[in-house]
Design an enzyme around this catalytic site. Structure first.
Site, PDB file in Angstrom:
ATOM      1  N   GLY A 154       0.829  -1.202   0.000  1.00  0.00           N
ATOM      2  CA  GLY A 154       0.000   0.000   0.000  1.00  0.00           C
ATOM      3  C   GLY A 154       0.863   1.251   0.000  1.00  0.00           C
ATOM      4  O   GLY A 154       2.066   1.203   0.287  1.00  0.00           O
ATOM      5  N   GLY A 162       0.175   9.168   2.053  1.00  0.00           N
ATOM      6  CA  GLY A 162       0.935  10.379   2.301  1.00  0.00           C
ATOM      7  C   GLY A 162       2.090  10.161   3.256  1.00  0.00           C
ATOM      8  O   GLY A 162       3.077  10.901   3.242  1.00  0.00           O
ATOM      9  N   GLY A 217       4.021   7.432   3.302  1.00  0.00           N
ATOM     10  CA  GLY A 217       5.070   6.647   2.677  1.00  0.00           C
ATOM     11  C   GLY A 217       4.482   5.404   2.025  1.00  0.00           C
ATOM     12  O   GLY A 217       3.360   5.431   1.516  1.00  0.00           O
ATOM     13  N   VAL A 235       4.120   0.843   2.180  1.00  0.00           N
ATOM     14  CA  VAL A 235       4.185  -0.372   2.993  1.00  0.00           C
ATOM     15  C   VAL A 235       4.576  -1.536   2.087  1.00  0.00           C
ATOM     16  O   VAL A 235       3.998  -1.721   1.017  1.00  0.00           O
ATOM     17  CB  VAL A 235       2.836  -0.663   3.678  1.00  0.00           C
ATOM     18  CG1 VAL A 235       2.933  -1.932   4.519  1.00  0.00           C
ATOM     19  CG2 VAL A 235       2.418   0.517   4.554  1.00  0.00           C
ATOM     20  N   ASP A 257      -7.411   8.999  14.321  1.00  0.00           N
ATOM     21  CA  ASP A 257      -7.570   8.701  12.895  1.00  0.00           C
ATOM     22  C   ASP A 257      -8.231   7.338  12.699  1.00  0.00           C
ATOM     23  O   ASP A 257      -7.794   6.536  11.872  1.00  0.00           O
ATOM     24  CB  ASP A 257      -6.216   8.736  12.190  1.00  0.00           C
ATOM     25  CG  ASP A 257      -6.346   8.987  10.686  1.00  0.00           C
ATOM     26  OD1 ASP A 257      -7.421   9.460  10.254  1.00  0.00           O
ATOM     27  OD2 ASP A 257      -5.379   8.718   9.951  1.00  0.00           O
TER      28      ASP A 257
END
Length: 398
Positions: free
Chosen positions: A101, A104, A106, A108, A220
């Protein structure tokens, strides 16, 4: 004596009008060239100066960020998670071969631990975020946790501006894959499984709010940040925006709003609604549960009926009339467990924080009987007209 012009002076030695103009023209051309080269030189100098300032500022920020990270790690003393070299990170990801994935923060990558062959997910943070805040937040918060519904941090890496976090691997990816695209998913989730997922997330949040020595506020909570293991057990992830809060303090200070639009509690971006607290996570949780129920984003302008654009308001109006009036959706809402999830979610998204239940109360409501739940007040009224002292007495202290 008479003074006169020598008769030996040749007319060719006298400057002519043509030669005078030629000399003047040459002088003007030189001046123009000098001006052009001077202007270009000044422009190049300004560009180099600007580049130097940007580069120097970037270097200082990265250096300061690296220093902050190292100071933080020293203050933590002995960490329970392992510190890896950047070369180890490259080896375990096979030079970042398989991407799981991007965002914003970075990227994975899928990896494998050398000593036991366990699969891992490696989050490589962007170098542009040189202050190290996201990295520190992740290590400071998730590094303290140990719960079945919170993803485990296995290790980390920090070398200059290169930073990475090593997590346990979640084979089923994020929750959003199953609630937004359920029709195309290989393993569609039934309502009982979705209920267990919602309950598991609430249990994980309860642990963060009450089960740790220092309360952790996530800020979040959304489907993208809920990972599912091979048995679809939910794991709360991505603590880059998290904040530590002493358990005795109910309200936290926040200079800049944090979170994702569509899930952010009103008080996070407007102080007029109240103080930012653990109730802000409860609001985000409620919005997420409504998306689980609807199988769609809460705001969807592509729907046929205008009244259905904002799903939370639409579902509240139908709940108030009675779920039997939901035309074409009987298969979704006939289950009592689903009705319970709707009622609890609508309690969670109340505009005033004091009107929302704590996450512990949410778990209690989800595990209880639907008949015991009260109808929530309308969360979509004018905020200035919302005043529900009875509900505040129920939830403000929990």
């Amino acid at each position: 004596l008479s003074v006169g012009v020598s008769p030996h002076v040749s007319p060719s030695n006298q400057p002519t009008l043509e030669s005078t103009h030629r000399q003047r023209g040459l002088s003007t051309g030189v001046k123009v060239l000098i001006g052009v080269f001077t202007g270009v030189g000044v422009l190049v100098l300004l560009i180099l100066l600007r580049y130097y300032r940007v580069f120097n500022s970037h270097w200082r920020n990265n250096t300061k960020g690296a220093t902050n990270v190292e100071m933080f790690l020293e203050s933590c003393g002995h960490l329970t998670v392992q510190r890896y070299k950047y070369s180890d990170i490259k080896k375990m990801t096979n030079s970042f071969k398989e991407t799981l994935g991007q965002g914003g923060y970075g990227s994975v990558f899928k990896g494998k631990l050398k000593h036991d062959g366990r699969l891992v997910a490696v989050k490589l943070l962007n170098e542009s975020k040189g202050n190290g805040e996201d990295f520190i937040n992740e290590v400071a918060t998730i590094g303290r946790t140990n719960h079945v519904n919170v993803v485990s941090l296995l290790g980390f890496c920090t070398e200059g501006v290169k930073r990475a976090l090593v997590y346990e691997f979640m084979p089923n990816g994020s929750l959003e894959r199953f609630i937004y695209n359920e029709k195309t998913s290989d393993t569609p989730l039934g309502w009982e499984k979705l209920y267990q997922i919602a309950l598991g997330i609430a249990t994980g949040l309860e642990y963060l709010h009450r089960g740790c020595n220092t309360r952790i506020l996530h800020f979040d909570i959304k489907p993208h940040n809920i990972l599912l293991d091979e048995e679809f057990i939910p794991k709360i992830s991505d603590f880059g925006l998290a904040k530590l809060c002493p358990t005795k303090e109910s309200v936290v200070s926040m200079l800049v709003p944090r979170g994702t639009i569509g899930y952010i509690a009103p008080e996070v971006y407007c102080k007029n609604f109240g103080g930012v607290s653990h109730k802000s996570d409860v609001y985000s949780y409620g919005m997420m549960v409504l998306e689980i129920i609807g199988g769609r984003k809460n705001i969807d302008a592509t729907v046929e009926n205008i009244s259905e654009i904002y799903f939370p308001k639409w579902i509240y109006n139908h709940l108030k009339q009675g779920l039997n009036y939901l035309e074409g959706s009987e298969e979704i809402y006939k289950d009592e467990t689903t009705k319970k999830m709707i009622i609890v979610a609508l309690w969670c998204i109340q505009t005033q924080p004091a009107d929302r239940p704590s996450i512990s109360k949410v778990v209690e409501m989800l595990e209880g009987n639907t008949e015991d739940l009260q109808m929530p007040p309308n969360p979509f009224q004018d905020p200035l007209s919302i005043s529900s002292p009875n509900h505040e007495n129920n939830f403000s202290r929990r």
